[in-house]
Motif scaffolding. Structure first.
Motif, PDB file in Angstrom:
ATOM      1  N   LYS A 171       0.840  -1.208   0.000  1.00 35.10           N
ATOM      2  CA  LYS A 171       0.000   0.000   0.000  1.00 35.10           C
ATOM      3  C   LYS A 171       0.870   1.251   0.000  1.00 35.10           C
ATOM      4  O   LYS A 171       0.587   2.223  -0.701  1.00 35.10           O
ATOM      5  CB  LYS A 171      -0.918   0.000   1.241  1.00 35.10           C
ATOM      6  CG  LYS A 171      -2.173  -0.826   1.022  1.00 35.10           C
ATOM      7  CD  LYS A 171      -3.148  -0.680   2.154  1.00 35.10           C
ATOM      8  CE  LYS A 171      -2.844  -1.662   3.258  1.00 35.10           C
ATOM      9  NZ  LYS A 171      -3.840  -1.724   4.317  1.00 35.10           N
ATOM     10  N   LYS A 172       1.941   1.214   0.809  1.00 41.14           N
ATOM     11  CA  LYS A 172       2.841   2.376   0.877  1.00 41.14           C
ATOM     12  C   LYS A 172       3.462   2.658  -0.485  1.00 41.14           C
ATOM     13  O   LYS A 172       3.561   3.810  -0.914  1.00 41.14           O
ATOM     14  CB  LYS A 172       3.948   2.134   1.909  1.00 41.14           C
ATOM     15  CG  LYS A 172       3.514   2.348   3.330  1.00 41.14           C
ATOM     16  CD  LYS A 172       4.705   2.271   4.248  1.00 41.14           C
ATOM     17  CE  LYS A 172       4.328   2.664   5.656  1.00 41.14           C
ATOM     18  NZ  LYS A 172       5.474   2.630   6.565  1.00 41.14           N
ATOM     19  N   ILE A 173       3.897   1.585  -1.142  1.00 33.96           N
ATOM     20  CA  ILE A 173       4.538   1.754  -2.468  1.00 33.96           C
ATOM     21  C   ILE A 173       3.503   2.346  -3.439  1.00 33.96           C
ATOM     22  O   ILE A 173       3.804   3.264  -4.202  1.00 33.96           O
ATOM     23  CB  ILE A 173       5.097   0.422  -2.991  1.00 33.96           C
ATOM     24  CG1 ILE A 173       6.252  -0.044  -2.118  1.00 33.96           C
ATOM     25  CG2 ILE A 173       5.554   0.552  -4.441  1.00 33.96           C
ATOM     26  CD1 ILE A 173       6.669  -1.497  -2.338  1.00 33.96           C
ATOM     27  N   LEU A 174       2.299   1.828  -3.369  1.00 35.99           N
ATOM     28  CA  LEU A 174       1.251   2.322  -4.284  1.00 35.99           C
ATOM     29  C   LEU A 174       0.912   3.780  -3.999  1.00 35.99           C
ATOM     30  O   LEU A 174       0.488   4.518  -4.890  1.00 35.99           O
ATOM     31  CB  LEU A 174       0.005   1.435  -4.175  1.00 35.99           C
ATOM     32  CG  LEU A 174       0.159   0.039  -4.776  1.00 35.99           C
ATOM     33  CD1 LEU A 174      -1.006  -0.878  -4.363  1.00 35.99           C
ATOM     34  CD2 LEU A 174       0.275   0.076  -6.296  1.00 35.99           C
ATOM     35  N   GLY A 176       3.084   5.883  -3.121  1.00 41.18           N
ATOM     36  CA  GLY A 176       4.299   6.678  -3.375  1.00 41.18           C
ATOM     37  C   GLY A 176       5.172   6.882  -2.171  1.00 41.18           C
ATOM     38  O   GLY A 176       6.029   7.747  -2.149  1.00 41.18           O
ATOM     39  N   GLN A 177       4.969   6.046  -1.120  1.00 41.14           N
ATOM     40  CA  GLN A 177       5.827   6.133   0.072  1.00 41.14           C
ATOM     41  C   GLN A 177       6.824   4.987   0.049  1.00 41.14           C
ATOM     42  O   GLN A 177       6.662   4.021  -0.684  1.00 41.14           O
ATOM     43  CB  GLN A 177       4.981   6.041   1.348  1.00 41.14           C
ATOM     44  CG  GLN A 177       3.919   7.136   1.426  1.00 41.14           C
ATOM     45  CD  GLN A 177       2.852   6.787   2.471  1.00 41.14           C
ATOM     46  OE1 GLN A 177       2.852   5.722   3.047  1.00 41.14           O
ATOM     47  NE2 GLN A 177       1.969   7.741   2.712  1.00 41.14           N
ATOM     48  N   GLY A 178       7.836   5.071   0.908  1.00 42.67           N
ATOM     49  CA  GLY A 178       8.815   3.981   1.000  1.00 42.67           C
ATOM     50  C   GLY A 178       8.257   2.818   1.785  1.00 42.67           C
ATOM     51  O   GLY A 178       7.148   2.885   2.308  1.00 42.67           O
ATOM     52  N   THR A 179       9.057   1.739   1.884  1.00 44.37           N
ATOM     53  CA  THR A 179       8.624   0.574   2.672  1.00 44.37           C
ATOM     54  C   THR A 179       9.280   0.633   4.045  1.00 44.37           C
ATOM     55  O   THR A 179      10.197   1.397   4.282  1.00 44.37           O
ATOM     56  CB  THR A 179       9.048  -0.743   1.985  1.00 44.37           C
ATOM     57  OG1 THR A 179      10.469  -0.726   1.856  1.00 44.37           O
ATOM     58  CG2 THR A 179       8.405  -0.873   0.641  1.00 44.37           C
ATOM     59  N   ASP A 180       8.774  -0.235   4.962  1.00 46.25           N
ATOM     60  CA  ASP A 180       9.365  -0.330   6.305  1.00 46.25           C
ATOM     61  C   ASP A 180      10.726  -0.993   6.244  1.00 46.25           C
ATOM     62  O   ASP A 180      10.916  -1.905   5.478  1.00 46.25           O
ATOM     63  CB  ASP A 180       8.452  -1.165   7.223  1.00 46.25           C
ATOM     64  CG  ASP A 180       7.226  -0.370   7.604  1.00 46.25           C
ATOM     65  OD1 ASP A 180       7.246   0.860   7.427  1.00 46.25           O
ATOM     66  OD2 ASP A 180       6.250  -0.999   8.060  1.00 46.25           O
TER      67      ASP A 180
END
Lengths: 180, 178
Positions: A171-174, A176-180
């Motif tokens: 969801k984060k990637i979608l 536009g955020q980075g991953t944990d």
């Protein structure tokens, strides 16, 4: 293990090509899908899938009935092939260049749906390999947590944890955020 | 959003390999069994490699695009390779050598496949093919000699020879797929 599958495996171990052919027919699409979604490149996925089944046929005598399914054995060969692929070739994937229409069976998907699928596929390639494995096995191949745990040699608890993190990261990637 | 995401993930199940590719790959893999020397086990992997060389050279001979003497020479040379050009088990090189061995096997399968689907081939191309096949066989022969040594350096050299043979096969592959 499915009905009759153990018999097919025993025949294949005895050298029956036709028996291995039936196992190939059943599992080749699954292994292709697994590899293709992980690396995002059609020709490379075809080449690696071919190598997986070649390796399996040449080494089928090493397969043992020890509570692990035949598919888990194939998955383990496929995972190693993908690892080797990245280790030896260092290929950067240009997933945007992939022609989705060639890969998805024409079942009347709208353009919006195709774009969504393309975005998701792109996002999956950015997850950690184990997260990719869990998402593909759990949601695309619809295996149970127990089956996935058997294949990945982890506990069911950690599979659920990885699944949770994988969905969160996806969801984060979608977004536009980075991953944990 | 999880439900939507999972729904889209499930739709990826429609990803399928191409039918032509699947048929070809299946045929290549299962045709190994038609090779009488093939028994699916580690020790006989090399036999099927040898048999593939022989099939390719047979094709060249059948189409009379290479001198018979040359073909027979290659045949004998490859027999001399016997079946053990890989370094022995029990050292770190084996996994890599085994990997390359699989790759060589695939390349030979592909070359054989291409040739079986070619109606004609220029004699200059056939000459080149034969030269490259000899080169590849020579490297494997040298690898075999080196792998008999217990010296780790020789084993590394053997692996290099196998890699060179693999590269030569890639050249052959690109030559016939032009």
């Amino acid at each position: 293990m499915l009905d009759g599958e153990e018999k097919l495996i025993r025949e294949a171990i005895a050298g029956e090509a036709s028996a291995f052919g039936l196992l190939y027919d059943k599992y080749q699409p699954v292994i292709y899908r697994f590899i293709y979604i992980k690396i995002g490149h059609r020709e490379e996925a075809e080449d690696l899938t071919h190598q997986v089944f070649l390796r399996a046929w040449e080494n089928i005598y090493t397969y043992e009935f020890r509570g692990f399914s035949f598919s888990s054995w194939l998955y383990s060969i496929a995972r190693n092939k993908v690892i080797d692929h990245y280790r030896t070739r260092k290929i950067t994937i240009d997933i945007e260049s992939i022609q989705i229409s060639e890969e998805i069976k024409p079942n009347e998907k709208t353009i919006d749906e195709k774009l969504e699928i393309k975005k998701i596929k792109n996002a999956i390639t950015k997850l950690r390999p184990v997260e990719q494995d869990v998402l593909i096995m759990r949601f695309i191949e619809e295996l149970s947590p127990k089956e996935v745990a058997g294949i990945l040699k982890k506990s069911e608890g950690s599979i659920r944890l990885i699944q949770h993190k994988a969905l969160k990261n996806l969801k984060k990637i979608l977004n536009g955020q980075g991953t944990d | 959003m999880d439900k939507e995401l999972i729904k889209i993930l499930k739709s990826l199940k429609t990803v399928q390999p191409g039918q032509d590719y699947s048929n070809r790959s299946r045929h290549l893999i299962l045709s190994l069994k038609n090779d009488e020397s093939f028994v699916p086990n580690f020790n006989n992997d090399k036999k099927s490699v040898y048999a593939d060389y022989a099939n390719i050279l047979d094709w060249l001979s059948f189409h009379k695009v290479a001198a018979t003497v040359g073909v027979v020479g290659a045949f004998v040379l490859i027999i001399l390779l016997t079946i053990s050009y890989l370094p022995g088990r029990g050292n770190g090189l084996v996994a890599e050598a085994d990997e390359i061995n699989s790759s060589i096997q695939i390349k030979l399968d592909e070359i054989e496949y291409y040739l079986n689907n070619q109606q004609t081939i220029a004699s200059s191309t056939a000459d080149q093919l034969q030269t490259l096949l000899f080169e590849s066989a020579k490297n494997l022969e040298e690898a075999k000699a080196l792998s008999a040594s217990s010296n780790p350096d020789d084993l590394s050299k053997a692996l290099e020879k196998i890699k060179t043979a693999q590269e030569t096969l890639l050249q052959i592959n690109s030559l016939i797929s032009q």
